[in-house]
Write an enzyme that holds these catalytic residues in place. Structure first.
Site, mmCIF file in Angstrom:
data_model
loop_
_atom_site.group_PDB
_atom_site.id
_atom_site.type_symbol
_atom_site.label_atom_id
_atom_site.label_comp_id
_atom_site.label_asym_id
_atom_site.label_seq_id
_atom_site.Cartn_x
_atom_site.Cartn_y
_atom_site.Cartn_z
ATOM 1 C CG HIS A 376 -32.375 37.306 -75.067
ATOM 2 N ND1 HIS A 376 -33.098 37.114 -76.204
ATOM 3 C CD2 HIS A 376 -33.276 38.297 -74.242
ATOM 4 C CE1 HIS A 376 -33.832 38.113 -75.868
ATOM 5 N NE2 HIS A 376 -34.583 38.544 -74.507
ATOM 6 N NE ARG A 568 -20.298 40.863 -81.130
ATOM 7 C CZ ARG A 568 -20.944 42.002 -80.956
ATOM 8 N NH1 ARG A 568 -21.537 42.560 -80.801
ATOM 9 N NH2 ARG A 568 -19.966 41.386 -80.245
ATOM 10 C CE LYS A 573 -23.251 34.066 -81.086
ATOM 11 N NZ LYS A 573 -24.578 33.769 -81.639
ATOM 12 C CE LYS A 679 -32.515 38.091 -88.865
ATOM 13 N NZ LYS A 679 -31.152 38.606 -87.519
HETATM 14 C C1 26Q Z 1 -23.735 42.735 -70.833
HETATM 15 C C2 26Q Z 1 -23.812 43.357 -69.937
HETATM 16 C C3 26Q Z 1 -23.001 44.102 -69.934
HETATM 17 C C4 26Q Z 1 -22.397 44.896 -71.001
HETATM 18 C C5 26Q Z 1 -23.109 43.709 -72.406
HETATM 19 C C6 26Q Z 1 -23.836 42.604 -72.135
HETATM 20 C C7 26Q Z 1 -24.307 42.528 -73.068
HETATM 21 C C8 26Q Z 1 -24.976 43.066 -74.813
HETATM 22 C C9 26Q Z 1 -25.227 42.054 -74.993
HETATM 23 C C10 26Q Z 1 -25.373 41.082 -72.758
HETATM 24 C C11 26Q Z 1 -25.815 40.303 -73.773
HETATM 25 C C12 26Q Z 1 -26.004 40.715 -75.374
HETATM 26 C C13 26Q Z 1 -27.019 40.431 -75.800
HETATM 27 C C14 26Q Z 1 -27.324 38.772 -75.472
HETATM 28 C C15 26Q Z 1 -27.849 38.040 -77.076
HETATM 29 O O1 26Q Z 1 -27.712 38.711 -78.605
HETATM 30 N N1 26Q Z 1 -28.489 36.929 -76.954
HETATM 31 C C16 26Q Z 1 -29.025 36.522 -78.321
HETATM 32 O O2 26Q Z 1 -30.282 36.830 -78.026
HETATM 33 C C17 26Q Z 1 -30.977 36.316 -79.401
HETATM 34 C C18 26Q Z 1 -32.166 37.085 -79.149
HETATM 35 O O3 26Q Z 1 -32.978 36.027 -78.414
HETATM 36 C C19 26Q Z 1 -30.496 35.137 -79.488
HETATM 37 O O4 26Q Z 1 -31.181 33.847 -80.667
HETATM 38 C C20 26Q Z 1 -29.545 34.663 -79.552
HETATM 39 O O5 26Q Z 1 -29.131 33.704 -79.098
HETATM 40 C C21 26Q Z 1 -28.875 35.290 -77.724
HETATM 41 O O6 26Q Z 1 -27.039 34.702 -78.416
#
Ligand code: 26Q
Length: 860
Positions: A376, A568, A573, A679
């Site tokens: 992702h 976010r 972004k 959306k």
């Molecule tokens: C990693 C390590 C430690 C703590 C937290 C994390 C962590 C948590 C959440 C790293 C990344 C995320 C989330 C990432 C995310 O939401 N990415 C998004 O995913 C969407 C669905 O595929 C895409 O549409 C977005 O472009 C992308 O940014």
């Protein structure tokens, strides 16, 4: 929890076979009164919305329960292949309204509530969001589950039941303040505890090698400190089809020995501490925060999820089919939601070898044909790595297995590229250096049969950049699955007015077949239809304006253009670019350059990771700019700016129906896909955006004339970086110079001298990774075209209709059909209808793929 079992091995049917519950208004109203009065003990002296919500939730839950059981039986009876979606995040939002919509009970419930003088929507609005996710990735998982249930695919989610979800955001003096989200404080009606399926997860200890009674050498993981994993099941109803799938969330608890051991040694406080230590694992969702990288509690969470889930699945296999695992791979598939659960690769190897006593090759065959990995992110800093040292302490047995996977893998690399030591080093799962690290993405790729990105551009960039070596080695593993969103929540539920208008015009099949929306194209130029479309948008804007008034105390005039960016807060972004444009508009008004002005209301919302200082400063800047702009009488209604606190799923349900312009302005090549963009499009907003993520596909679908494109392409971004000179760009653009001047002069920080210096510095920095200054000129020019376009309301409305009409591709129903056809290869299974309550089974399955019509699985 006492887990003592019945003496009899099987229960008598009298206990569990019950007639279906009624779903007519009278029965529903009676059930509601029963819960309100007899169960919750309320009467006319209580007027708390909360208890009315709880009563209705219980009524609905009862009706889910019976369909849930039938679905489970249907899946068990079929003995067919199952898929499991492993994710550290499921951003479910609210459940009551969604369940009622999917059960097809909206009219009946509305009427039943009227009979007891209550308003169903008001009750639905009383529910707290289940915020078990950060943003896109977590919400995507939730949309996937909704679509799988609707397509009757036997897919189960596995996640963590965090005690505290995504933090609540408050704004104080313009700054973000985080507050704990103790969403489980009260009862949660959308889960059932299943202690009977608890699992034991090991940590620490060491490996012990031994020879078994057949003379084979084996390994066992001993002297561990174990934690118990308790499952809580959440029902996932499909749309009016009798199916209710399951999301299983794990909660951590102490083992009995933990308490006893310490207790017997007389250390009572020690035993309580041990219990806390275990429970800590599922206490809190980690915000997506680079400063939190490498925290051992996060690794514990990840392993805890992977281990508990895999054991759960293996246990069920052994109980129902015995210890022969030769057909396990044909029957199971694990989809890894990013690298977060990728310990599962090594854990499955461990379980198969150490517990099920398979040899390496057999175990590896199973692992490699059951694991599939979705990436992702393209941001290199977001690629997960864990210090080897941490693995050694926490998961020593897993580290041994990872070393062995890596050794065998590197032999394969060496055979393919003999003598290319650099490539071996580049591709190694272990990154060497002062602090050696495990590269989780590489572990996931090596251990999976499928690797996918989430939009076409993103998947291509993965193959050309980040995972290039792996793509050369295994091109057949790589594929794209463009994201989507569920139109049940993101149109049918959240935008009732527009849904009715659409259904009145083209029927309601779009609810389970979004491609049907193309029929609206013919109506895009129909004047009466345009007028009705406009009326709906206006009403939705009034509602959004109310929200902005209550939450931000800013007056939005629904006649103005509603320009919205919610997501976010992150530098890539580029909320900053948006603010710079706002400052530019303000500057124009102040210098009297506002002939033919299009009034705008700019709404920005989103959470910044608590440790991400510059993102938090951007929030402060938005709030300060808003204060200056909104309080300047010269500006008046020409421009309004608001920062919406605590952006979350239920807020988006109110925001996207009332939006005219959707801001999707990331630096090209950085946003993997985006789903907010979808959306907004579905709800008739026009997009201003870069050629990034799914924006590209949105533009392809709607046509370039209906999309406001600006900015550098991903390739141009990389080119521009080589000799980027933002200072020269600022000097060359009079508008940008003036904006920077206003920022630097402290115009937006009168009593907070110099606080925005880091932002000014970032924009002017030659190494600004996000190239904010580079895209300013073209962004402002395109925003001017947007303003012009909005002045022609008829043409704007036509484009708005065309956006909704072209959004068919962006349903997660399509995404899930693709995952299924190309990765999972599951057969849909219809559950037995529950009495008459599935309405009419023919209608229930209407428009759905069913077992006989399953699309031929595409062989890879
Ligand atoms: C990693 C390590 C430690 C703590 C937290 C994390 C962590 C948590 C959440 C790293 C990344 C995320 C989330 C990432 C995310 O939401 N990415 C998004 O995913 C969407 C669905 O595929 C895409 O549409 C977005 O472009 C992308 O940014």
């Amino acid at each position: 929890m006492n887990t003592k079992r019945f003496v009899k091995s099987s229960l008598c049917p009298e206990l569990t076979d019950i007639p279906p519950l009624g779903i007519d208004e009278t029965t529903l109203a009676r059930a509601f009164r029963h819960y309100y009065t007899n169960h919750l003990g309320r009467d006319k002296s209580c007027n708390l919305l909360h208890y009315a919500y709880e009563s209705l939730a219980l009524v609905v839950r009862d009706r889910l329960m019976e369909r849930w059981k039938k679905t489970r039986y249907a899946y068990e009876d079929s003995g067919g292949k199952r898929a499991y979606y492993l994710s550290l995040e499921f951003l479910m939002g609210r459940s009551l309204g969604n369940s009622i919509l999917n059960l097809g009970l909206d009219e009946e419930i509305t009427e039943a509530m009227n009979r007891v003088c209550l308003d169903f929507e008001e009750l639905a609005d009383a529910e707290q969001d289940a915020g078990l996710g950060n943003g896109g990735l977590g919400r995507l998982a939730a949309c996937f589950l909704d679509s799988c249930a609707t397509l009757q695919l036997p897919v189960q989610g596995y996640g963590i039941r965090y005690e505290y979800g995504m933090f609540r955001q408050r704004i104080q003096d313009g700054f973000q303040v985080e507050e704990p989200d103790h969403w489980l404080g009260a009862d949660n009606r959308w889960e059932i505890e299943r202690p009977e399926y608890a699992q034991r997860v090991k940590f620490g200890g060491r490996s012990e090698f031994y020879t078994d009674h057949n003379g084979a050498s084996r390994c066992r993981w001993v002297d561990t400190r174990d934690v118990l994993a308790y499952p809580y099941d959440v029902p996932i109803p499909g749309h009016q089809n009798g199916t209710v799938n399951t999301l299983r969330l794990w909660k951590a608890g102490a083992t009995a020995e933990f308490d006893l051991g310490e207790f017997n040694s007389g250390d009572y406080p020690g035993s309580v501490a041990a219990k806390n230590e275990a429970e800590k694992i599922t206490m809190v969702l980690y915000p997506n925060d680079a400063s939190e990288n490498g925290k051992d509690l996060r690794l514990r969470q990840q392993y805890f999820l992977a281990s508990a889930s895999l054991q759960d699945i293996l246990d069920k296999w052994v109980v129902t089919r015995g210890s022969d695992l030769s057909s396990f791979a044909e029957n199971n598939c694990f989809q890894l939601n990013d690298t977060h659960p990728s310990c599962a690769v090594a854990e499955l190897m461990r379980l198969l070898m150490d517990e099920q006593h398979l040899e390496w090759d057999a175990a590896w065959d199973i692992t490699r044909s059951t694991m599939a990995y979705t990436n992702h992110t393209l941001l290199p800093e977001a690629l997960e790595k864990w210090p080897v040292r941490l693995f050694e302490q926490l998961l020593p047995r897993l580290l041994e297995i990872i070393y062995e996977i890596n050794a065998r893998f590197l032999r394969e690399v060496a055979a393919r590229w003999p003598g290319d030591m650099e490539r071996q080093q580049r591709m190694s799962i272990i990154e060497e250096g002062a602090e050696p690290q495990v590269r989780m993405a590489f572990l996931a790729i090596v251990g999976s049969f499928s690797v996918n990105g989430v939009a076409e551009l993103h998947s291509r960039l993965l193959q050309e950049g980040l995972f290039r070596d792996f793509f050369e080695l295994w091109p057949e593993k790589f594929n794209n699955k463009t994201n989507g969103v569920t139109q049940r929540r993101w149109l049918a539920w959240c935008n009732k007015e527009l849904s009715s208008l659409i259904s009145d015009s083209i029927g309601n099949e779009w609810v389970t077949d979004l491609a049907q929306l193309t029929q609206l194209k013919q109506l895009a130029t129909d004047e009466t239809f345009q007028q009705r479309w406009q009326q709906v948008k206006f009403a939705n804007k009034q509602q959004l304006a109310e929200l902005v008034k209550t939450e931000c105390d800013v007056d939005f005039d629904p006649h103005a253009m509603f320009d919205v960016q919610v997501k976010r807060i992150h530098e890539y972004k580029r909320q900053l670019l948006n603010v710079l444009h706002v400052i530019h508009l303000y500057d124009r008004i102040k210098r009297g350059d506002c002939e033919d002005w299009t009034p705008r209301c700019v709404l920005i919302g989103g959470k910044a990771a608590p440790g991400y200082a510059i993102a938090k400063l951007i929030i402060k800047l938005i709030n300060n700019v808003a204060k200056v702009v909104n309080n300047d009488p010269e500006v008046g209604d020409k421009l309004k700016v608001a920062f919406l606190p605590n952006y979350r799923v239920s807020a988006m349900e109110r925001i996207c129906p009332g939006t005219d312009l959707s801001e999707q302005i990331s630096t090209a090549g950085k946003e993997a896909s985006g789903t907010g963009n979808m959306k907004f499009m579905m709800n008739g907003a026009l997009t201003i955006g870069t050629l990034d993520g799914a924006n590209i596909e949105i533009r392809e679908e709607v046509g370039e004339e209906n999309f406001f494109l600006f900015g550098l392409t991903a390739a141009e971004v990389e080119e521009q970086r080589r000799n980027y000179d933002p200072k020269a760009i600022i000097a060359a653009d009079e508008n940008l110079s003036r904006v920077m001047q206003l920022l630097e002069s402290g115009h937006f920080s009168q009593f907070e001298r110099g606080i925005f210096a880091p932002i000014v510095g970032a924009i002017g920095n030659r190494y600004d990774p996000w190239l904010v200054a580079a895209d300013f000129t073209s962004y402002v020019a395109m925003q001017e075209q947007v303003s012009q376009a909005y002045r022609d309301q008829q043409s704007w409305t036509r484009m708005s209709i065309l956006n909704t009409a072209s959004s068919g591709k962006f349903s997660t129903d399509r995404t899930m059909q693709e995952y299924n056809a190309e990765i999972w290869k599951l057969k849909p299974i219809a559950a037995q209808p529950v009495g008459k309550s599935t309405v009419d089974p023919a209608r229930a399955l209407n428009g759905l793929v069913n077992a006989e019509q399953v699309p031929a699985a595409v062989e890879s």
